[in-house]
Design a protein around this motif. Structure first.
Motif, short mmCIF file in Angstrom:
data_model
loop_
_atom_site.label_atom_id
_atom_site.label_comp_id
_atom_site.label_asym_id
_atom_site.label_seq_id
_atom_site.Cartn_x
_atom_site.Cartn_y
_atom_site.Cartn_z
N THR A 148 0.86 -1.17 0.03
CA THR A 148 0.00 -0.08 -0.02
C THR A 148 0.81 1.16 0.00
N ASP A 149 -0.02 2.38 -0.30
CA ASP A 149 1.06 3.63 -0.29
C ASP A 149 1.65 3.88 1.17
N LEU A 150 0.94 3.46 2.01
CA LEU A 150 1.41 3.66 3.33
C LEU A 150 2.81 3.31 3.64
N GLU A 151 3.17 2.31 2.94
CA GLU A 151 4.80 1.93 2.88
C GLU A 151 5.93 2.75 2.39
N LEU A 152 5.25 3.84 1.74
CA LEU A 152 6.20 4.61 1.03
C LEU A 152 6.74 5.50 2.02
N ASP A 153 8.08 5.83 2.11
CA ASP A 153 8.84 6.50 2.85
C ASP A 153 8.15 7.98 3.10
N PRO A 154 7.74 8.18 4.19
CA PRO A 154 7.02 9.50 4.68
C PRO A 154 8.05 10.71 4.50
N VAL A 155 9.22 10.34 4.83
CA VAL A 155 10.29 11.62 4.57
C VAL A 155 10.42 11.85 3.03
N ILE A 156 10.26 11.02 2.32
CA ILE A 156 10.53 11.29 0.85
C ILE A 156 9.14 11.64 0.16
N HIS A 157 8.13 11.01 0.66
CA HIS A 157 6.86 10.99 -0.12
C HIS A 157 5.99 12.26 0.08
N ALA B 83 23.04 11.74 1.29
CA ALA B 83 24.15 10.71 2.08
C ALA B 83 23.84 9.36 1.61
N ALA B 84 24.43 8.43 1.99
CA ALA B 84 24.50 7.05 1.42
C ALA B 84 23.01 6.69 1.96
N ALA B 85 22.64 6.81 3.03
CA ALA B 85 21.19 6.53 3.51
C ALA B 85 20.31 7.20 2.60
N GLY B 86 20.47 8.31 2.38
CA GLY B 86 19.49 8.92 1.62
C GLY B 86 19.14 8.28 0.02
N ARG B 87 20.53 8.04 -0.51
CA ARG B 87 20.41 7.27 -1.95
C ARG B 87 19.84 6.22 -1.90
N ARG B 88 19.99 5.24 -0.70
CA ARG B 88 19.34 3.98 -0.67
C ARG B 88 17.93 4.10 -0.36
N ALA B 89 17.52 5.08 0.49
CA ALA B 89 16.09 5.29 0.57
C ALA B 89 15.33 5.80 -0.44
N PHE B 90 15.96 6.74 -1.43
CA PHE B 90 15.27 6.95 -2.80
C PHE B 90 15.12 5.94 -3.65
N GLU B 91 16.25 4.92 -3.57
CA GLU B 91 16.19 3.81 -4.63
C GLU B 91 15.01 2.89 -4.20
N THR B 92 15.04 2.63 -2.66
CA THR B 92 13.85 2.03 -2.46
C THR B 92 12.49 2.45 -2.42
N TYR B 93 12.57 3.78 -2.31
CA TYR B 93 11.14 4.59 -2.56
C TYR B 93 10.81 4.36 -4.18
N THR B 94 11.93 4.69 -5.08
CA THR B 94 11.56 4.54 -6.40
C THR B 94 11.08 3.07 -6.81
N ALA B 95 11.77 2.27 -6.06
CA ALA B 95 11.38 0.56 -6.41
C ALA B 95 9.64 0.46 -6.00
N SER B 96 9.44 1.13 -4.82
CA SER B 96 8.10 0.92 -4.17
C SER B 96 7.14 1.47 -5.16
N LEU B 97 7.30 2.76 -5.78
CA LEU B 97 6.44 3.40 -6.46
C LEU B 97 6.21 2.46 -7.76
#
Lengths: 101, 222
Positions: free
Chosen positions: A2-11, A78-92
């Motif tokens: 669900t969209d609830l799983e999208l990272d709230p910091v980025i979304h 940051a490395a964590a930000g890049r990872r989070a962004f990749e995860t976020y894009t994959a989730s989308l």
């Protein structure tokens, strides 16, 4: 999923644009705050607010330095930000694929 | 799966201090748009650079061809001045264009770019030293004309191919390889016809690359 799983910091509209823009800069590079503001077309106050939230999450690194006598602020993902962004894009993408099926 | 709850509105440049979220489709579109915008604004334009250098090559080598003196077996002074003006003009454009596009960006790419820029500078100073030494050793004017051209194009070919490898730009690599071919032919043909080869195939090579770069750019931003 669900969209609830999208990272709230980025979304969030503005922060998504900030993170995507920073991810578009080659790894190992950092961008001056004013240049980032210019690329994004955001006000300094607005950008600062969102950067602070991203910095609190450990997604961006903000570095204040001097070039000659002028203070300059550099921002990088940051490395964590890049990872989070990749995860976020994959989730989308997964969400959209799920929506189509 | 649940439906996304947010409005399917595209992301604009509007200020939003609030926590506005968007639909997955709009979010993906915003990611693509943001990354395309940053790429276009911070990367040097291949189209602009190839066009400027293509025109510089076309004008300068045409003038060397037209200004070639059979009796002296070298180009006349005015045609060398045209070459100098074209090279300086194209170099100034390149330097200003790259400086503007990469302003405010520091780190790995600016270090790599500085080293790459210095490679050009050092190689051409080295070439000047070779030309001076060979001329002093008594090389005839025709041999000097062939050598100066061939070495200049050798540097261009090598650094374009190296640049292609460095920046992951296959167009740049292909252009470098093309210059190796053009330079070889120009050396065999010898001046003044060799200059014509460089004007048409060298300048033309840049202009074809400029058109290709423009087409790729359009296709990318679709």
């Amino acid at each position: 999923m669900t969209d609830l799983e999208l990272d709230p910091v980025i979304h969030v509209q503005a922060r998504l644009r900030v993170v995507a823009t920073l991810a578009g800069i080659p790894g190992g590079d950092r961008i001056a705050f004013t240049r980032l503001q210019n690329v994004l077309g955001m006000t300094a106050g607005n950008l600062s607010t969102h950067l602070r939230k991203l910095e609190d999450a450990g997604y961006v690194v903000v570095e204040k330095t001097f070039e000659g006598r002028s203070p300059v602020t550099y921002v990088a993902l940051a490395a964590a930000g890049r990872r989070a962004f990749e995860t976020y894009t994959a989730s989308l993408e997964a969400l959209l694929k799920g929506a189509l099926e | 799966m649940t439906e996304p709850r947010e409005a399917d509105a595209p992301l604009g440049d509007a200020e939003d201090d609030g926590e506005v979220t968007v639909s997955p489709a709009a979010a993906l579109a915003a990611i693509k748009a943001s990354q395309e915008a940053v790429r276009q604004q911070t990367h040097p334009s291949a189209t602009a650079m190839f066009t400027v250098w293509g025109v510089a090559f076309l004008i300068s080598y045409s003038s060397l061809y037209l200004g070639y003196s059979e009796s002296a077996q070298m180009p006349r002074g005015w045609s060398m001045a045209v070459l100098g003006a074209c090279v300086v003009g194209a170099m100034v454009f390149t330097a200003i264009h790259i400086a503007r596009r990469t302003s405010g960006i520091r780190g790995t790419s600016s270090r790599v770019g500085a080293m790459y820029g210095w490679s050009w500078c050092i190689c051409f100073v080295f070439a000047m030293v070779i030309f001076g030494a060979v001329a002093d050793a008594g090389a005839p004017p025709l041999a000097m004309s062939i050598l100066t051209n061939a070495v200049a194009l050798l540097i261009v070919a090598a650094l374009y191919m190296a640049g292609g490898a460095l920046f992951g730009e296959w167009r740049m690599f292909a252009l470098g390889a093309w210059f190796a071919v053009v330079g070889s032919i120009a050396a065999i043909v010898a001046p003044p016809e060799g200059y014509l080869v460089q004007a048409i195939a060298g300048g033309g090579g840049f202009l074809v690359a400029a058109v290709a770069a423009q087409l790729i750019e359009r296709w990318r931003s679709r």
